[in-house]
Design a protein around this motif. Structure first.
Motif, PDB file in Angstrom:
ATOM      1  N   LEU A 173       0.823  -1.213   0.000  1.00 12.31           N
ATOM      2  CA  LEU A 173       0.000   0.000   0.000  1.00 12.31           C
ATOM      3  C   LEU A 173       0.855   1.259   0.000  1.00 12.31           C
ATOM      4  N   CYS A 174       2.010   1.177   0.619  1.00 12.98           N
ATOM      5  CA  CYS A 174       2.854   2.357   0.775  1.00 12.98           C
ATOM      6  C   CYS A 174       3.843   2.566  -0.364  1.00 12.98           C
ATOM      7  N   LEU A 175       3.914   1.629  -1.300  1.00 13.89           N
ATOM      8  CA  LEU A 175       4.830   1.806  -2.418  1.00 13.89           C
ATOM      9  C   LEU A 175       4.347   2.921  -3.335  1.00 13.89           C
ATOM     10  N   ALA A 176       5.279   3.732  -3.768  1.00  6.46           N
ATOM     11  CA  ALA A 176       4.938   4.788  -4.719  1.00  6.46           C
ATOM     12  C   ALA A 176       4.623   4.142  -6.066  1.00  6.46           C
ATOM     13  N   PRO A 177       3.615   4.626  -6.766  1.00 11.78           N
ATOM     14  CA  PRO A 177       3.287   4.034  -8.063  1.00 11.78           C
ATOM     15  C   PRO A 177       4.405   4.270  -9.072  1.00 11.78           C
ATOM     16  N   VAL A 178       4.590   3.309  -9.947  1.00 16.13           N
ATOM     17  CA  VAL A 178       5.615   3.425 -10.981  1.00 16.13           C
ATOM     18  C   VAL A 178       5.065   4.302 -12.094  1.00 16.13           C
ATOM     19  N   GLN A 179       5.834   5.296 -12.481  1.00 19.67           N
ATOM     20  CA  GLN A 179       5.388   6.207 -13.535  1.00 19.67           C
ATOM     21  C   GLN A 179       5.441   5.514 -14.896  1.00 19.67           C
ATOM     22  N   SER A 180       4.670   6.008 -15.819  1.00 19.33           N
ATOM     23  CA  SER A 180       4.714   5.453 -17.171  1.00 19.33           C
ATOM     24  C   SER A 180       5.853   6.134 -17.930  1.00 19.33           C
ATOM     25  N   TYR A 181       6.367   5.438 -18.917  1.00 21.16           N
ATOM     26  CA  TYR A 181       7.484   5.965 -19.699  1.00 21.16           C
ATOM     27  C   TYR A 181       7.069   6.087 -21.161  1.00 21.16           C
ATOM     28  N   SER A 182       7.121   7.302 -21.654  1.00 19.44           N
ATOM     29  CA  SER A 182       6.824   7.551 -23.067  1.00 19.44           C
ATOM     30  C   SER A 182       8.076   7.237 -23.884  1.00 19.44           C
ATOM     31  N   SER A 183       7.919   7.227 -25.188  1.00 21.67           N
ATOM     32  CA  SER A 183       9.065   6.951 -26.057  1.00 21.67           C
ATOM     33  C   SER A 183      10.160   8.008 -25.862  1.00 21.67           C
ATOM     34  N   ARG A 184       9.753   9.234 -25.675  1.00 21.95           N
ATOM     35  CA  ARG A 184      10.717  10.319 -25.457  1.00 21.95           C
ATOM     36  C   ARG A 184      11.482  10.119 -24.144  1.00 21.95           C
ATOM     37  N   LYS A 185      10.778   9.711 -23.102  1.00 18.23           N
ATOM     38  CA  LYS A 185      11.434   9.491 -21.805  1.00 18.23           C
ATOM     39  C   LYS A 185      12.420   8.330 -21.862  1.00 18.23           C
ATOM     40  N   TRP A 198       9.422   0.466 -28.247  1.00 18.43           N
ATOM     41  CA  TRP A 198       9.137   1.454 -27.195  1.00 18.43           C
ATOM     42  C   TRP A 198       9.534   2.843 -27.664  1.00 18.43           C
ATOM     43  N   GLU A 199      10.718   2.935 -28.255  1.00 22.95           N
ATOM     44  CA  GLU A 199      11.257   4.254 -28.619  1.00 22.95           C
ATOM     45  C   GLU A 199      10.549   4.894 -29.806  1.00 22.95           C
ATOM     46  N   ILE A 200       9.927   4.114 -30.646  1.00 24.67           N
ATOM     47  CA  ILE A 200       9.173   4.719 -31.742  1.00 24.67           C
ATOM     48  C   ILE A 200       7.695   4.861 -31.390  1.00 24.67           C
ATOM     49  N   GLY A 201       7.317   4.377 -30.220  1.00 24.56           N
ATOM     50  CA  GLY A 201       5.963   4.582 -29.736  1.00 24.56           C
ATOM     51  C   GLY A 201       4.946   3.529 -30.127  1.00 24.56           C
ATOM     52  N   HIS A 202       5.384   2.418 -30.690  1.00 31.00           N
ATOM     53  CA  HIS A 202       4.448   1.361 -31.076  1.00 31.00           C
ATOM     54  C   HIS A 202       4.038   0.483 -29.907  1.00 31.00           C
ATOM     55  N   LYS A 203       4.891   0.407 -28.903  1.00 31.40           N
ATOM     56  CA  LYS A 203       4.597  -0.370 -27.691  1.00 31.40           C
ATOM     57  C   LYS A 203       4.952   0.468 -26.478  1.00 31.40           C
ATOM     58  N   ARG A 204       4.413   0.055 -25.341  1.00 32.52           N
ATOM     59  CA  ARG A 204       4.754   0.695 -24.072  1.00 32.52           C
ATOM     60  C   ARG A 204       5.283  -0.361 -23.118  1.00 32.52           C
ATOM     61  N   PRO A 205       6.305  -0.033 -22.337  1.00 37.86           N
ATOM     62  CA  PRO A 205       6.811  -1.014 -21.377  1.00 37.86           C
ATOM     63  C   PRO A 205       5.776  -1.284 -20.285  1.00 37.86           C
ATOM     64  N   SER A 206       5.779  -2.506 -19.797  1.00 36.99           N
ATOM     65  CA  SER A 206       4.865  -2.865 -18.717  1.00 36.99           C
ATOM     66  C   SER A 206       5.526  -3.911 -17.835  1.00 36.99           C
ATOM     67  N   GLY A 207       4.911  -4.186 -16.716  1.00 39.02           N
ATOM     68  CA  GLY A 207       5.374  -5.236 -15.814  1.00 39.02           C
ATOM     69  C   GLY A 207       6.796  -5.023 -15.325  1.00 39.02           C
ATOM     70  N   PRO A 208       7.586  -6.091 -15.357  1.00 37.92           N
ATOM     71  CA  PRO A 208       8.959  -6.007 -14.854  1.00 37.92           C
ATOM     72  C   PRO A 208       9.820  -4.994 -15.607  1.00 37.92           C
ATOM     73  N   SER A 209       9.608  -4.856 -16.912  1.00 39.91           N
ATOM     74  CA  SER A 209      10.397  -3.890 -17.687  1.00 39.91           C
ATOM     75  C   SER A 209      10.135  -2.465 -17.215  1.00 39.91           C
ATOM     76  N   LEU A 210       8.893  -2.165 -16.929  1.00 41.32           N
ATOM     77  CA  LEU A 210       8.539  -0.838 -16.436  1.00 41.32           C
ATOM     78  C   LEU A 210       9.187  -0.580 -15.079  1.00 41.32           C
ATOM     79  N   LYS A 211       9.162  -1.583 -14.222  1.00 41.84           N
ATOM     80  CA  LYS A 211       9.773  -1.457 -12.898  1.00 41.84           C
ATOM     81  C   LYS A 211      11.285  -1.266 -13.024  1.00 41.84           C
ATOM     82  N   LEU A 212      11.921  -2.003 -13.939  1.00 47.52           N
ATOM     83  CA  LEU A 212      13.362  -1.857 -14.134  1.00 47.52           C
ATOM     84  C   LEU A 212      13.717  -0.496 -14.724  1.00 47.52           C
TER      85      LEU A 212
END
Length: 107
Positions: free
Chosen positions: A39-51, A80-94
């Motif tokens: 409950l106390c973990l900060a939410p993981v932000q989303s990463y755009s292709s630019r980020k 990810w970098e061209i914006g066709h997919k978005r990272p999720s799950g473990p990749s997003l956390k990493l």
């Protein structure tokens, strides 16, 4: 509070501190305490292709090296970098870990 858990608000920080005290007194089991930690973990932000591109450039990594660090394929990083997919799950956390703690935290 554990090193992983950061309170989202003062209320959650108080709830977590109370739960920790109850855990040390034996009223809350380890499994329930993990729920309070989550409950106390900060939410993981989303990463755009630019980020993602900026993060990779900041650490001076090629797409292939970033893919290797994240244990994913080169084509996935490209997508990810061209914006066709978005990272999720473990990749997003990493990616979040790389952003917050640096490359040393993942190697």
């Amino acid at each position: 509070m554990t090193a992983r858990a950061r309170p989202k608000s003062r209320i959650l920080a108080t709830v977590h501190a109370t739960a920790r005290d109850l855990r040390s007194a034996g009223f809350i089991d380890k499994r329930r305490m993990r729920e309070y930690d989550a409950l106390c973990l900060a939410p993981v932000q989303s990463y755009s292709s630019r980020k993602i591109r900026a993060l990779r450039a900041r650490h001076r990594l090629s797409q292939a090296v970033l893919a290797s660090i994240l244990n994913t394929s080169l084509s996935t990083v490209r997508q990810w970098e061209i914006g066709h997919k978005r990272p999720s799950g473990p990749s997003l956390k990493l990616l979040d870990l790389l952003d917050r703690k640096g490359l040393e935290a993942l190697i």
